[in-house]
Design a protein around this motif. Structure first.
Motif, short mmCIF file in Angstrom:
data_model
loop_
_atom_site.label_atom_id
_atom_site.label_comp_id
_atom_site.label_asym_id
_atom_site.label_seq_id
_atom_site.Cartn_x
_atom_site.Cartn_y
_atom_site.Cartn_z
N SER A 1 6.37 4.52 13.46
CA SER A 1 7.53 3.82 12.89
C SER A 1 8.53 3.43 13.96
O SER A 1 8.64 4.08 15.01
N THR A 2 9.27 2.36 13.69
CA THR A 2 10.34 1.91 14.57
C THR A 2 11.38 1.19 13.74
O THR A 2 11.17 0.92 12.54
N ILE A 3 12.49 0.86 14.34
CA ILE A 3 13.51 -0.01 13.73
C ILE A 3 13.48 -1.33 14.49
O ILE A 3 13.60 -1.36 15.71
N THR A 4 13.29 -2.43 13.78
CA THR A 4 13.14 -3.74 14.40
C THR A 4 14.49 -4.25 14.91
O THR A 4 15.54 -3.72 14.56
N PRO A 5 14.47 -5.30 15.74
CA PRO A 5 15.74 -5.89 16.19
C PRO A 5 16.60 -6.41 15.04
O PRO A 5 17.80 -6.59 15.20
N LEU A 6 15.99 -6.65 13.86
CA LEU A 6 16.73 -7.09 12.69
C LEU A 6 17.24 -5.93 11.85
O LEU A 6 17.84 -6.13 10.79
N GLY A 7 17.01 -4.71 12.33
CA GLY A 7 17.50 -3.54 11.63
C GLY A 7 16.58 -3.02 10.54
O GLY A 7 16.97 -2.10 9.80
N GLU A 8 15.38 -3.56 10.42
CA GLU A 8 14.44 -3.11 9.40
C GLU A 8 13.58 -1.96 9.94
O GLU A 8 13.28 -1.93 11.13
N LYS A 9 13.18 -1.08 9.04
CA LYS A 9 12.21 -0.05 9.40
C LYS A 9 10.81 -0.64 9.25
O LYS A 9 10.48 -1.22 8.22
N LEU A 10 9.98 -0.46 10.27
CA LEU A 10 8.64 -1.01 10.30
C LEU A 10 7.66 0.10 10.65
O LEU A 10 7.94 0.91 11.55
N VAL A 11 6.52 0.15 9.96
CA VAL A 11 5.49 1.15 10.21
C VAL A 11 4.16 0.45 10.44
O VAL A 11 3.73 -0.37 9.61
N VAL A 12 3.51 0.73 11.56
CA VAL A 12 2.14 0.26 11.79
C VAL A 12 1.19 1.43 11.50
O VAL A 12 1.56 2.60 11.65
N PHE A 13 -0.03 1.11 11.08
CA PHE A 13 -1.00 2.15 10.78
C PHE A 13 -2.40 1.55 10.83
O PHE A 13 -2.58 0.33 10.73
N SER A 14 -3.40 2.42 10.96
CA SER A 14 -4.80 2.00 10.92
C SER A 14 -5.33 2.21 9.51
O SER A 14 -4.91 3.12 8.79
N THR A 15 -6.30 1.37 9.11
CA THR A 15 -6.89 1.48 7.78
C THR A 15 -8.32 0.94 7.79
O THR A 15 -8.65 0.05 8.59
N ASP A 16 -9.14 1.49 6.90
CA ASP A 16 -10.52 1.02 6.75
C ASP A 16 -10.69 0.10 5.55
O ASP A 16 -11.80 -0.21 5.15
N GLU A 17 -9.57 -0.36 4.96
CA GLU A 17 -9.67 -1.06 3.69
C GLU A 17 -10.24 -2.48 3.79
O GLU A 17 -10.54 -3.09 2.76
N ASP A 18 -10.41 -3.01 5.00
CA ASP A 18 -11.07 -4.30 5.13
C ASP A 18 -12.59 -4.16 5.26
O ASP A 18 -13.30 -5.16 5.35
N ALA A 19 -13.08 -2.93 5.28
CA ALA A 19 -14.53 -2.70 5.33
C ALA A 19 -15.12 -2.89 3.93
O ALA A 19 -14.41 -2.99 2.93
N SER A 20 -16.45 -2.94 3.86
CA SER A 20 -17.11 -3.13 2.57
C SER A 20 -17.03 -1.90 1.69
O SER A 20 -17.14 -2.00 0.46
N ALA A 21 -16.84 -0.73 2.29
CA ALA A 21 -16.75 0.51 1.53
C ALA A 21 -15.88 1.50 2.29
O ALA A 21 -15.78 1.43 3.52
N PRO A 22 -15.24 2.44 1.59
CA PRO A 22 -14.43 3.44 2.28
C PRO A 22 -15.27 4.33 3.20
O PRO A 22 -16.46 4.51 2.98
N THR A 23 -14.62 4.86 4.20
CA THR A 23 -15.29 5.80 5.09
C THR A 23 -15.62 7.08 4.33
O THR A 23 -14.80 7.58 3.57
N PRO A 24 -16.81 7.64 4.51
CA PRO A 24 -17.15 8.90 3.83
C PRO A 24 -16.18 10.00 4.21
O PRO A 24 -15.67 10.03 5.34
N PRO A 25 -15.89 10.92 3.30
CA PRO A 25 -14.97 12.03 3.61
C PRO A 25 -15.47 12.84 4.80
O PRO A 25 -16.67 13.01 5.00
N GLY A 26 -14.51 13.33 5.59
CA GLY A 26 -14.85 14.19 6.71
C GLY A 26 -14.99 13.48 8.04
O GLY A 26 -15.06 14.14 9.08
N PHE A 27 -15.01 12.14 8.04
CA PHE A 27 -15.10 11.42 9.31
C PHE A 27 -13.76 11.51 10.03
O PHE A 27 -12.72 11.24 9.44
N PRO A 28 -13.74 11.85 11.33
CA PRO A 28 -12.48 11.82 12.07
C PRO A 28 -12.00 10.38 12.21
O PRO A 28 -12.81 9.46 12.35
N PRO A 29 -10.66 10.15 12.16
CA PRO A 29 -10.15 8.77 12.21
C PRO A 29 -10.61 7.96 13.40
O PRO A 29 -10.82 6.75 13.30
#
Length: 404
Positions: free
Chosen positions: A289-317
């Protein structure tokens, strides 16, 4: 493993019909064969500074908003080294009336047992990296439990808060089932030539009355007002079918962390949806997370949601094919989700910071030996420009030319 990189930057951006900016297909070379840090980049004078650690702990710097990096200090800790330095973070500010540069990190120690020993330590420099203090042990090893991912934040009274992942805290509290993880924190000051830290308190977890499994980690903190902080971390949630998946959470810390409501002040930053035709959900993890020059709070993160299926449980990120997204906070509501890096590769560490010249810099480490740097001038959410780092030989700069 050290990532050795060559940089190219996006030549131009063109406006699309939707108002969003579409990258030009042309890429042009930038300069230097370099390695870059990924998370917790800070500004020191006209430099961006970040540390990296694997077998050694090294300090890197950039004078062009993160597009190229040079090695400033190498092998800072040369004796009593752990097997690995990881989860490296940097902080720069004023302590005891003098400038202070701090590197905090997780240590992994080799043992004769089946378990590794994990600890959290830091070192400090009061001459901008010229010389360094002895190692300060913050969280000692408590095998077989994990500790790591430190983050340093200075509160309004000048004290330092160090946040970290802890399996020790829920284990000591007797929480079941086991293998849970909370965000712990401690408060410290630099007085009479030494650091003094006290307490191992809990900053983020599910309320114990809920019975919800906690696996909070990778915390970062921004300011809401003079004494109110917003902590953002990864965690575990349940979808509408009761199936666990990784999500991004928030926790408000009031009175500089002295007052924490795990019920009323715990919130959701982002939760990916359920896969079509199934009951499993996609995952989101490793936020920053950071605060942008416009004063907004912004959060970047990784995700697998563009894949065809979710990652099986137990896989390290770090073994998951991911894209990098971001959300901003508007009138108390997070969203909408936007894509920062769309290439579906094994990404893990994504960071973002705001410089003194109103530029945001986001660095994304890829597990395949490459790294991506994005810059955003002025804080306008759509206008990200990219530099692409390729695996090449490391560029060692003549360190005598640096002012620290």
């Amino acid at each position: 493993m050290q990532l050795c990189l060559i940089v190219v930057v996006l030549a131009s951006m063109t406006a699309g019909t939707t108002g969003q900016l579409t990258p030009s297909p042309a890429w042009s070379p930038h300069s230097g064969n370099i390695t870059a840090p990924a998370r917790c980049i800070i500004q020191m004078d006209d430099w961006l500074i970040g540390a990296r650690g694997e077998a050694t702990l090294n300090l890197w710097g950039s004078k062009d908003n993160g597009m190229t990096w040079v090695l400033l200090r190498e092998n800072i800790i040369s004796d009593q080294k752990p097997e690995e330095f990881a989860d490296v973070t940097t902080w720069y500010g004023t302590l005891g009336g003098q400038p202070a540069l701090i590197i905090a990190y997780r240590e992994q120690w080799v043992t004769n047992s089946q378990y590794h020993n994990f600890s959290v330590s830091m070192i400090a420099s009061f001459d901008k990296g010229q010389t360094w203090s002895d190692r300060v042990l913050l969280v000692p090893p408590t095998p077989p439990h994990f500790v790591g991912a430190p983050f340093i934040y200075q509160i309004s009274n000048g004290s330092l808060l160090v946040f970290y992942d802890s399996e020790v805290l829920p284990a000591k509290a007797g929480i079941q089932p086991g293998h849970q993880q909370w965000i712990g924190f401690m408060s410290g000051n630099y007085t009479n030539g030494q650091f003094v830290f006290s307490g191992q308190m809990v900053a983020s977890r599910y309320p114990q009355s809920s019975g919800q499994y906690s696996r909070d980690g990778m915390a970062t903190v921004t300011r809401v007002d003079e004494t109110t902080l917003l902590l953002v971390c990864e965690g575990v949630g349940l979808n509408q079918y009761g199936v666990q998946h990784d999500i991004v959470l928030s926790q408000v810390l009031r009175d500089n962390g002295d007052r924490i409501d795990f019920v009323g002040d715990r919130g959701m930053v982002y939760s990916p949806g359920v896969v079509t035709g199934g009951n499993r959900s996609f995952n989101a993890y490793c936020p920053y997370s950071t605060i942008t020059p416009l004063g907004e709070k912004l959060v970047v993160f990784s995700t697998d949601e563009d894949a065809s299926a979710p990652t099986p449980p137990g896989f390290p990120p770090y073994s998951i094919n991911s894209t990098v997204k971001y959300v901003t906070l508007h009138n108390g509501v997070w969203g909408p989700r936007k894509t920062l890096y769309a290439s579906e590769e094994k990404t893990y560490l994504a960071g973002v910071m705001t410089t003194g010249n109103a530029t945001m810099v986001s660095t994304i480490r890829l597990r395949g030996g490459e790294e991506v740097v994005f810059t955003n001038h002025g804080g306008y959410r759509e206008k990200w420009y990219a530099g692409y780092h390729r695996n090449q030989s490391v560029y060692h700069h003549d360190r005598t030319q640096f002012p620290f």
